[in-house]
Design a protein around this motif. Structure first.
Motif, PDB file in Angstrom:
ATOM      1  N   UNK A   1       0.807  -1.211   0.000  1.00  0.00           N
ATOM      2  CA  UNK A   1       0.000   0.000   0.000  1.00  0.00           C
ATOM      3  C   UNK A   1       0.845   1.269   0.000  1.00  0.00           C
ATOM      4  N   UNK A   2       2.120   1.119  -0.282  1.00  0.00           N
ATOM      5  CA  UNK A   2       2.997   2.285  -0.347  1.00  0.00           C
ATOM      6  C   UNK A   2       2.545   3.230  -1.463  1.00  0.00           C
ATOM      7  N   UNK A   3       2.301   4.460  -1.104  1.00  0.00           N
ATOM      8  CA  UNK A   3       1.882   5.455  -2.077  1.00  0.00           C
ATOM      9  C   UNK A   3       0.395   5.459  -2.349  1.00  0.00           C
ATOM     10  N   UNK A   4      -0.356   4.531  -1.760  1.00  0.00           N
ATOM     11  CA  UNK A   4      -1.800   4.483  -1.978  1.00  0.00           C
ATOM     12  C   UNK A   4      -2.490   5.607  -1.211  1.00  0.00           C
ATOM     13  N   UNK A   5      -3.598   6.094  -1.754  1.00  0.00           N
ATOM     14  CA  UNK A   5      -4.384   7.145  -1.095  1.00  0.00           C
ATOM     15  C   UNK A   5      -5.350   6.484  -0.125  1.00  0.00           C
ATOM     16  N   UNK A   6      -4.977   6.440   1.135  1.00  0.00           N
ATOM     17  CA  UNK A   6      -5.791   5.782   2.164  1.00  0.00           C
ATOM     18  C   UNK A   6      -6.579   6.844   2.915  1.00  0.00           C
ATOM     19  N   UNK A   7      -7.912   6.761   2.904  1.00  0.00           N
ATOM     20  CA  UNK A   7      -8.736   7.771   3.597  1.00  0.00           C
ATOM     21  C   UNK A   7      -8.415   7.833   5.090  1.00  0.00           C
ATOM     22  N   UNK A   8      -8.270   9.045   5.589  1.00  0.00           N
ATOM     23  CA  UNK A   8      -8.033   9.234   7.004  1.00  0.00           C
ATOM     24  C   UNK A   8      -6.590   9.191   7.434  1.00  0.00           C
ATOM     25  N   UNK A   9      -5.686   8.895   6.500  1.00  0.00           N
ATOM     26  CA  UNK A   9      -4.262   8.852   6.845  1.00  0.00           C
ATOM     27  C   UNK A   9      -3.779  10.269   7.167  1.00  0.00           C
ATOM     28  N   UNK A  10      -3.026  10.453   8.257  1.00  0.00           N
ATOM     29  CA  UNK A  10      -2.564  11.797   8.618  1.00  0.00           C
ATOM     30  C   UNK A  10      -1.754  12.441   7.488  1.00  0.00           C
ATOM     31  N   UNK A  11      -1.925  13.721   7.315  1.00  0.00           N
ATOM     32  CA  UNK A  11      -1.225  14.441   6.256  1.00  0.00           C
ATOM     33  C   UNK A  11       0.275  14.431   6.511  1.00  0.00           C
ATOM     34  N   UNK A  12       1.020  14.125   5.458  1.00  0.00           N
ATOM     35  CA  UNK A  12       2.470  14.118   5.557  1.00  0.00           C
ATOM     36  C   UNK A  12       3.062  12.841   6.129  1.00  0.00           C
TER      37      UNK A  12
END
Length: 256
Positions: free
Chosen positions: A45-56
């Motif tokens: 999941x490296x680089x995937x857009x995961x909802x709720x993941x902290x910014x940065x």
């Protein structure tokens, strides 16, 4: 009247630590699953857009504290297995009739289980560094140890409480695995619990591991859902409750 004996606590702690250190298969088995999760999920999941993941915060940075928490959960909860193993070989009966309080026995088990779980978590943390995990600051490590010890105490207490209700290790193993995985998946270890449906997110708030993983992210990564003080407070409360329940239930175990 039996009293709490520091020597009894130390002896049981030392026995658990030596037994763990002398069993390489147990060490490897305890870190194999978290390491597989770390490698396959971290890179998958490296680089995937995961909802709720902290910014940065990339996914590997997010995942490692969760896997360290899972290692603590798995290792600490299964500390109760050693009680049943001792029961099967007759050692538990010997220490139950010894002139020391059962509180001493529970505290010795908790100390030993917490130490071995902490060693397992340290191995996962060290192995994650070559994979690309970056600790925010080495100065944060002592605070991370405090969080880890609170997680360990909570779930060793849980393991002791659960083991006190079983007479065979097979039944205990099945039940503890049935309990562990919902705790793991509701902790936010591999995905943000804020993205779950509201009823499930509410259940996650009652999960001690949620605060343990969040506290680890706060000190190791610098990003967390809750204030660190809240995480530590929740863990202190959960550790006191599980140790108290574990002690109470162990006091009722018959020396047979």
């Amino acid at each position: 009247m039996r009293r709490i004996g520091p020597l009894a606590i130390y002896a049981l702690w030392l026995r658990d630590v030596k037994r763990f250190a002398r069993t390489p298969s147990r060490i490897i088995g305890s870190i194999a699953m978290p390491l597989l999760f770390l490698v396959f999920l971290g890179f998958g999941f490296s680089g995937a857009a995961i909802p709720g993941l902290p910014e940065g915060v990339d996914y590997l940075q997010y995942l490692v504290p969760g896997m360290v928490g899972f290692t603590m959960l798995f290792g600490a909860s299964f500390a109760g297995m050693s009680i049943l193993a001792d029961q099967e070989v007759g050692f538990l009966k010997e220490i139950l009739v010894a002139p020391v309080s059962r509180t001493s026995i529970v505290l010795g088990r908790i100390a030993g289980g917490s130490t071995t779980a902490l060693a397992q978590a340290a191995l996962i943390l060290l192995l994650s560094i070559p994979l690309g995990f970056e600790i925010r600051s080495l100065l944060s490590l002592p605070l991370a140890v405090v969080v880890l010890l609170l997680i360990a105490t909570t779930f060793v207490g849980f393991g002791v409480a659960l083991a006190s209700q079983f007479s065979d290790s097979e039944g205990f193993g099945l039940v503890v695995q049935f309990v562990i995985f919902p705790i793991f998946f509701l902790s936010g270890a591999i995905y943000p619990v804020g993205s779950l449906p509201a009823p499930v997110s509410t259940l996650a708030l009652a999960n001690p591991l949620t605060y343990g993983v969040d506290g680890l992210r706060a000190v190791l990564v610098g990003s967390s859902r809750f204030p660190l003080a809240l995480d530590l407070g929740a863990l202190v409360v959960s550790s006191i409750l599980t140790v108290a329940i574990g002690t109470y239930l162990f006091e009722r175990v018959e020396a047979v």
